[in-house]
Design a protein around this motif. Structure first.
Motif, PDB file in Angstrom:
ATOM      1  N   PRO A  52       0.986  -1.289   0.293  1.00 21.43           N
ATOM      2  CA  PRO A  52      -0.249   0.192  -0.039  1.00 21.43           C
ATOM      3  C   PRO A  52       0.872   1.286  -0.260  1.00 21.43           C
ATOM      4  O   PRO A  52       2.494   1.147   0.402  1.00 21.43           O
ATOM      5  N   ALA A  53       0.167   2.550  -0.762  1.00 24.12           N
ATOM      6  CA  ALA A  53       1.222   3.685  -0.529  1.00 24.12           C
ATOM      7  C   ALA A  53       1.453   4.383   0.102  1.00 24.12           C
ATOM      8  O   ALA A  53       2.594   4.488   0.949  1.00 24.12           O
ATOM      9  N   VAL A  54       0.958   4.401   1.331  1.00 26.60           N
ATOM     10  CA  VAL A  54       1.299   4.470   2.586  1.00 26.60           C
ATOM     11  C   VAL A  54       2.269   4.145   3.556  1.00 26.60           C
ATOM     12  O   VAL A  54       2.856   4.617   4.116  1.00 26.60           O
ATOM     13  N   PRO A  78      -0.751  14.621   2.478  1.00 30.56           N
ATOM     14  CA  PRO A  78      -2.230  14.768   2.165  1.00 30.56           C
ATOM     15  C   PRO A  78      -2.580  13.414   1.389  1.00 30.56           C
ATOM     16  O   PRO A  78      -4.148  13.464   2.042  1.00 30.56           O
ATOM     17  N   GLN A  79      -2.500  13.215   0.944  1.00 31.60           N
ATOM     18  CA  GLN A  79      -3.318  11.983  -0.298  1.00 31.60           C
ATOM     19  C   GLN A  79      -3.120  11.118   1.101  1.00 31.60           C
ATOM     20  O   GLN A  79      -4.440  10.030   0.398  1.00 31.60           O
ATOM     21  N   ALA A  80      -2.354  10.476   1.022  1.00 34.18           N
ATOM     22  CA  ALA A  80      -2.658   9.144   2.464  1.00 34.18           C
ATOM     23  C   ALA A  80      -3.481   9.111   3.600  1.00 34.18           C
ATOM     24  O   ALA A  80      -4.294   8.831   3.770  1.00 34.18           O
ATOM     25  N   GLN A  81      -3.908  11.272   4.217  1.00 40.17           N
ATOM     26  CA  GLN A  81      -5.043  11.207   4.893  1.00 40.17           C
ATOM     27  C   GLN A  81      -5.805  11.060   4.372  1.00 40.17           C
ATOM     28  O   GLN A  81      -6.871  10.870   4.388  1.00 40.17           O
ATOM     29  N   THR A  82      -6.344  11.333   3.246  1.00 35.98           N
ATOM     30  CA  THR A  82      -7.301  11.018   2.424  1.00 35.98           C
ATOM     31  C   THR A  82      -7.792  10.252   1.745  1.00 35.98           C
ATOM     32  O   THR A  82      -9.508   9.954   2.407  1.00 35.98           O
ATOM     33  N   GLU A  86     -11.470   8.785   3.185  1.00 32.37           N
ATOM     34  CA  GLU A  86     -12.465   7.889   2.839  1.00 32.37           C
ATOM     35  C   GLU A  86     -12.972   6.367   3.852  1.00 32.37           C
ATOM     36  O   GLU A  86     -13.436   5.895   3.559  1.00 32.37           O
ATOM     37  N   LEU A  87     -11.599   5.970   3.690  1.00 31.73           N
ATOM     38  CA  LEU A  87     -11.664   4.152   4.606  1.00 31.73           C
ATOM     39  C   LEU A  87     -12.412   4.670   5.704  1.00 31.73           C
ATOM     40  O   LEU A  87     -13.205   3.740   6.133  1.00 31.73           O
ATOM     41  N   ASP A 105      -6.729  -1.461   7.943  1.00 32.62           N
ATOM     42  CA  ASP A 105      -5.730  -2.703   9.276  1.00 32.62           C
ATOM     43  C   ASP A 105      -4.535  -2.134   8.898  1.00 32.62           C
ATOM     44  O   ASP A 105      -3.358  -1.702   9.790  1.00 32.62           O
ATOM     45  N   VAL A 106      -3.739  -1.726   7.864  1.00 31.40           N
ATOM     46  CA  VAL A 106      -2.225  -1.557   7.552  1.00 31.40           C
ATOM     47  C   VAL A 106      -2.678  -0.183   8.532  1.00 31.40           C
ATOM     48  O   VAL A 106      -1.106   0.738   8.648  1.00 31.40           O
TER      49      VAL A 106
END
Length: 125
Positions: A52-54, A78-82, A86-87, A105-106
Motif C-alpha cells: 500500500p502507498a502509505v 495529504p493523499q494518504a490522509q485523504t 475515505e476508508l 488495518d495497514v
C-alpha cells in the motif's frame, strides 16, 4: 472442514493473531487476487508494487534514518490522509470491501508503530 497446520515465524504469528478468525476468508481472497490455481508452486515477488502507498511512504521515510525531531514531526502525505478519511467513512457506513478493510488495518498498524516511534524519539530529546 479440513484443518491446516503451518509453521510461521513468531513475528508473523503475532501480526496474524488479531486476524485469526478471518484467516480462511483472507486466504481465499489472496488466491482470488493472485489468480493462483491451488496446485501451483508459489512464487516470491521481489517488487514493492503490491505494498500500500502509505506503507511505502513510511518505509521511504524510515530508510532515510530520520532524527528524533524528524520522527516527532512526521505526518503522512495529504493523499494518504485523504485515503484514510475515505476508508474511515466507508467503515462507518459498513461498506468496506475486504481489501479496503485490509488496507485500513495497514493504516492502523502503521499508526501504532509511529506512535511508539514518536514516544521513543521524545524520550531521546
Amino acid at each position: 472442514m479440513a484443518e491446516l497446520t503451518i509453521q510461521i515465524s513468531d513475528e508473523l504469528a503475532q501480526r496474524l493473531e488479531p486476524l485469526q478468525n478471518r484467516l480462511p476468508e483472507l486466504l481465499w481472497q489472496l488466491l482470488d487476487v493472485a489468480n493462483l490455481p491451488t496446485n501451483s508452486q508459489p512464487t516470491i515477488k521481489t517488487e514493492t508494487t503490491d505494498i500500500p502507498a502509505v506503507y511505502q511512504e513510511v518505509l521511504d521515510f524510515l530508510i532515510k534514518r530520520p532524527t528524533p525531531e524528524e520522527i516527532i514531526a512526521f505526518k503522512v502525505s495529504p493523499q494518504a490522509q485523504t485515503r484514510l478519511s475515505e476508508l474511515l467513512e466507508k467503515n462507518r457506513a459498513a461498506t468496506l470491501s475486504p481489501m479496503e478493510l485490509a488496507e485500513l488495518d495497514v493504516y492502523e498498524q502503521l499508526e501504532h508503530m509511529m506512535i511508539l516511534l514518536k514516544a521513543r524519539a521524545l524520550k531521546r530529546d
